[in-house]
Design an enzyme around this catalytic site. Sequence first.
Site, mmCIF file in Angstrom:
data_model
loop_
_atom_site.group_PDB
_atom_site.id
_atom_site.type_symbol
_atom_site.label_atom_id
_atom_site.label_comp_id
_atom_site.label_asym_id
_atom_site.label_seq_id
_atom_site.Cartn_x
_atom_site.Cartn_y
_atom_site.Cartn_z
ATOM 1 N N ASP A 200 0.913 -1.130 0.000
ATOM 2 C CA ASP A 200 0.000 0.000 0.000
ATOM 3 C C ASP A 200 0.955 1.182 0.000
ATOM 4 O OD1 ASP A 200 -1.427 2.278 0.802
ATOM 5 O OD2 ASP A 200 -2.982 1.031 1.696
ATOM 6 N N HIS A 201 1.107 1.830 -1.143
ATOM 7 C CA HIS A 201 2.228 2.775 -1.243
ATOM 8 C C HIS A 201 2.096 3.957 -0.288
ATOM 9 C CE1 HIS A 201 -0.325 5.131 -3.973
ATOM 10 N NE2 HIS A 201 0.503 6.126 -3.787
ATOM 11 N N ASP A 258 -10.585 1.653 -4.862
ATOM 12 C CA ASP A 258 -9.295 2.185 -5.310
ATOM 13 C C ASP A 258 -8.526 2.856 -4.178
ATOM 14 O OD1 ASP A 258 -7.307 2.861 -7.170
ATOM 15 O OD2 ASP A 258 -8.189 4.841 -7.516
ATOM 16 N N HIS A 263 -5.637 2.924 1.121
ATOM 17 C CA HIS A 263 -4.926 4.110 1.634
ATOM 18 C C HIS A 263 -5.698 4.774 2.776
ATOM 19 C CE1 HIS A 263 -2.873 3.277 -1.977
ATOM 20 N NE2 HIS A 263 -3.498 4.095 -2.786
HETATM 21 C C1 BG6 Z 1 -3.403 4.722 -6.351
HETATM 22 C C2 BG6 Z 1 -4.751 4.791 -7.018
HETATM 23 O O1 BG6 Z 1 -3.340 3.634 -5.474
HETATM 24 O O2 BG6 Z 1 -3.189 5.909 -5.613
HETATM 25 C C3 BG6 Z 1 -4.860 6.012 -7.895
HETATM 26 O O3 BG6 Z 1 -4.957 3.627 -7.798
HETATM 27 C C4 BG6 Z 1 -4.510 7.258 -7.127
HETATM 28 O O4 BG6 Z 1 -6.157 6.134 -8.457
HETATM 29 C C5 BG6 Z 1 -3.182 7.083 -6.410
HETATM 30 O O5 BG6 Z 1 -4.436 8.343 -8.043
HETATM 31 C C6 BG6 Z 1 -2.890 8.236 -5.486
HETATM 32 O O6 BG6 Z 1 -1.576 8.145 -5.048
HETATM 33 P P1 BG6 Z 1 -0.717 9.424 -4.683
HETATM 34 O O7 BG6 Z 1 0.583 8.878 -4.204
HETATM 35 O O8 BG6 Z 1 -0.602 10.229 -5.951
HETATM 36 O O9 BG6 Z 1 -1.500 10.131 -3.636
#
Ligand code: BG6
Length: 508
Positions: A200-201, A258, A263
């Site tokens: 989960d980045h 998503d 997140h």
């Molecule tokens: C991803 C989603 O996990 O996270 C995207 O699939 C989203 O839809 C993105 O835009 C958001 O990541 P960040 O790091 O740009 O906040």
Amino acid sequence: MTETVQPELQHENPLMEGLKLRRAPDPCALVIFGASGDLTKRKLFPALYSLALRKLLPSRFGVVGAARTEETDDDFRERMKAGVQEFGRDPFNQETWDWLAERMRYVALDFADETGQLEIVKVLNELDDKQGTSGNRLYYLAVPPSAIATIVKEVGEHRSTDGWTRLIVEKPFGRDLESAKALNAELLENFNESEIFRIDHYLGKETVQNLLALRFANGIFEPIWNRQFVDHVQITVAESIGIEGRAAFYEQAGAIRDVFQNHMLQLVALTAMEPPIDFTADSVRNEKVKVLRAMHTPGPKHVVRGQYGRGYVEGEEVPAYREEPGVDPNSLTETYVSAKLYVDNWRWADTPFYVRAGKRLARRETTIAIEFKRAPHPPFEDVGEGDLQPNVLVCHIQPDEGVSLEFAAKVPGQGLTLRTVHMDFLYGGAFRTGIPEAYERLILDCLLGDATLFTRADEVEEQWSLVDTIVAFWKRDRPAFPNYEAGTWGPSGADDLMRRDGRAWRRH
Ligand code: BG6
């Protein structure tokens, strides 16, 4: 076998001096399944390049790209180089790129076909000989959930007997509780939980980790971090971008699968969790999963969904969601979700966590705002109760990374007029260094075998179980979409959600 890391880049900046370098990862080969996808070009290679630039990768290293597309090693290198140049956070350095390019290979394969796996094994053995990668393998599964089972089985059958094997599994991790459970079972049939890294980045973002530092490395916040002092919490994951050509994926996922399922719920868990006894993977994840379990399922009135219509974002006219290429013109997919959540435990009982996530909102902003209870009584003559604003501690996850505290101050002059002022900590100013991308941290952690910032099976399942309940009651009626204009802060129903409680979303 470990190697020493060259510390030069860390020590160029005097403000970074004294920061400890972690141990260097073992020699290893990284195999990326789904190498023709956007993620590999936009995120994974720029991250590998930044790690290589800082000499944080092991010197005995190799990368194998694997995907269905026919491509030569050189074409693959060129495509990834373009990705690093376009999306990387560091200036392009030819020497670093040559170092990485020399270690790159590409295999075109059909995931379901065993010959493809045998070809990968052959390339990995060659890398062991040429680059000294010692049989250690990290497989990155940047593929749709439907392809995972086959790959996991094949990889499990052909795993190297010489070194360690680890798997990084990208989101989406299933599409509901049942499919996530099936996926977990398939993974656990072939690998141990300690070998599985569900990504989960958001957990790799510096500012998300700083939330833990803020809470647990300072004595002053924890005593007031509870229902006695906190009125409510607001978490916003706002994006100004639309779906960026990902209609096929997004139509099936929507905002709830998503962003909310992963997140958003991880941000709630990190904000609400108890202090772990140490920072090992299991201690941290045990505390997070307790929060997820304590989360009370919201009723239909406490969840609002939305879909954007046409509008203006940052001065530019943008189409409605239903007009995006590949989207069904009658689509009922939500691009916005907000909810009032409760964590039913001793610390948080009756304290609402208002959360919202959406696409095509007024601007990009991810924040966690802890709004404290108001001062009970203003002892100043000219100040009415309504003039006193509550104190708010805001963690700015992105952009403008930092933390700020809002409090009342006296406006200079006669009388006693109060105004809310901000005390700010800004990353850029305090550390004068670029902030690493989440994927850099996460790939490195996985190379080091540290799963603290990855999601455990039980967490993912708890997250899905909450989402399943919401999706089930959404099925009962047809939403009147679109219900917010692109470039605004979402549907009016989300404002009503707060208004009913005598509160309002923070304006920016
Ligand atoms: C991803 C989603 O996990 O996270 C995207 O699939 C989203 O839809 C993105 O835009 C958001 O990541 P960040 O790091 O740009 O906040």
